[in-house]
Scaffold this motif. Sequence first.
Motif, PDB file in Angstrom:
ATOM      1  N   ASP A  54       1.913   6.699  -6.937  1.00 52.90           N
ATOM      2  CA  ASP A  54       0.843   7.569  -7.425  1.00 52.90           C
ATOM      3  C   ASP A  54       1.128   9.041  -7.147  1.00 52.90           C
ATOM      4  O   ASP A  54       0.711   9.909  -7.925  1.00 52.90           O
ATOM      5  N   ILE A  55       1.811   9.336  -6.066  1.00 54.92           N
ATOM      6  CA  ILE A  55       2.200  10.732  -5.815  1.00 54.92           C
ATOM      7  C   ILE A  55       3.086  11.227  -6.958  1.00 54.92           C
ATOM      8  O   ILE A  55       2.876  12.316  -7.506  1.00 54.92           O
ATOM      9  N   ALA A  56       4.072  10.414  -7.337  1.00 47.71           N
ATOM     10  CA  ALA A  56       4.963  10.790  -8.435  1.00 47.71           C
ATOM     11  C   ALA A  56       4.199  10.897  -9.758  1.00 47.71           C
ATOM     12  O   ALA A  56       4.389  11.848 -10.531  1.00 47.71           O
ATOM     13  N   LYS A  57       3.306   9.950 -10.006  1.00 44.78           N
ATOM     14  CA  LYS A  57       2.549   9.923 -11.261  1.00 44.78           C
ATOM     15  C   LYS A  57       1.667  11.156 -11.396  1.00 44.78           C
ATOM     16  O   LYS A  57       1.702  11.863 -12.416  1.00 44.78           O
ATOM     17  N   TRP A  58       0.848  11.441 -10.378  1.00 47.82           N
ATOM     18  CA  TRP A  58      -0.107  12.535 -10.487  1.00 47.82           C
ATOM     19  C   TRP A  58       0.561  13.902 -10.377  1.00 47.82           C
ATOM     20  O   TRP A  58       0.087  14.861 -10.986  1.00 47.82           O
ATOM     21  N   MET A  95       0.826  -1.207   0.000  1.00 49.35           N
ATOM     22  CA  MET A  95       0.000   0.000   0.000  1.00 49.35           C
ATOM     23  C   MET A  95       0.860   1.257   0.000  1.00 49.35           C
ATOM     24  O   MET A  95       0.591   2.213  -0.735  1.00 49.35           O
ATOM     25  N   THR A  96       1.906   1.260   0.813  1.00 48.99           N
ATOM     26  CA  THR A  96       2.803   2.421   0.864  1.00 48.99           C
ATOM     27  C   THR A  96       3.500   2.637  -0.477  1.00 48.99           C
ATOM     28  O   THR A  96       3.631   3.766  -0.956  1.00 48.99           O
ATOM     29  N   ALA A  97       3.933   1.552  -1.101  1.00 52.69           N
ATOM     30  CA  ALA A  97       4.603   1.656  -2.407  1.00 52.69           C
ATOM     31  C   ALA A  97       3.651   2.235  -3.453  1.00 52.69           C
ATOM     32  O   ALA A  97       4.065   3.046  -4.295  1.00 52.69           O
ATOM     33  N   ARG A  98       2.387   1.839  -3.405  1.00 48.15           N
ATOM     34  CA  ARG A  98       1.407   2.379  -4.353  1.00 48.15           C
ATOM     35  C   ARG A  98       1.203   3.866  -4.123  1.00 48.15           C
ATOM     36  O   ARG A  98       1.104   4.647  -5.077  1.00 48.15           O
TER      37      ARG A  98
END
Length: 337
Positions: free
Chosen positions: A320-324, A313-316
Amino acid sequence: MAERLTMAIPPMRLRHGPGIAGALLATIAMMAPARAQSDYPSRPVQLIVPYGAGGIADVGMRILADKLTGRLKQQVVVENRPGAGGIVAAKAGASAAPDGYTVLMTGNNNAISAGLFKSLPYNILTDFASTSTVSFFDLLLVTRAGSPLKSVQDIVTAARANPGKLNIGTINPGSTQNLAAELFKSTAGINVTVVPFRTSPDMATAVLRGDVDAAFEFFAAIQGQIADGKVVALASTGPRRTPYLPAVPTVQESGIRDYEVVSWNGISVPAATPKTVAEVLSRAINDVLPAPEVQDKATKLGMEMRGSTPGEMTARMKSDIAKWSAVIEKAGIPKHD
């Protein structure tokens, strides 16, 4: 207690008695919270949801809360705290006692907020600890029935033939729907106009009237129009076809490689929460989500309920922070104060 412990020490070691007794007392003191953790939970657990009651995220959390209540033998109570893009709820979760009795629904919205706000009164990665993912939501790329756009490739072809002329509807800037459209625009390499609406019903009306050529939206928000045949789903945004619309191809299948958007929710606790407590929650969540009644309810609502390890969950969240953040930057979406 200290006197009895000292009396029990053999005479030859009495000169070391005070130090040993102190160590024993310290050990006993440390054992008290450990025993409390092993009894977790011994009272109701509050689950903070950053959305109003009745929405798809809220419904998913209530399905979870009901099953966890049975699994943990303590009531899991959902408390809705909408407002400020989830900041109100996250602040409450971050400041709660780190004992596992106040937990927070976190997920894709927090990953987006990390790139959408100039600063936040919390850090989603350091002020919280993950327990498990709970629910996942693909979006749909839709258009009105009777539209000449019958596929994703039709949209791409039309957009390249008429740069800037096609309109894609979403809800407000910075929403998952809005960022899904911006990512589609950049990944497909097309020039289309992304038109944000205030609410999902406003956007759906625009689709039906032909004010926009296509739109990105969650299944739950447009399910009725699809069932009535007024709106057609051209593609779903996940890595594989959805179980609720298995005949609809994914955007990737439709020729836009590397395109994937899946919103998600999970459960976090304050960072200082004992690891043993977080593990109890993680195991319980992963135990209840595979239940057939949970999966059946989830599919009907257009979501997948699936657990994970805390690390996954933490890795996701980090990914997603980097992606968005990159999508927000490229789209030129102004950051909020």
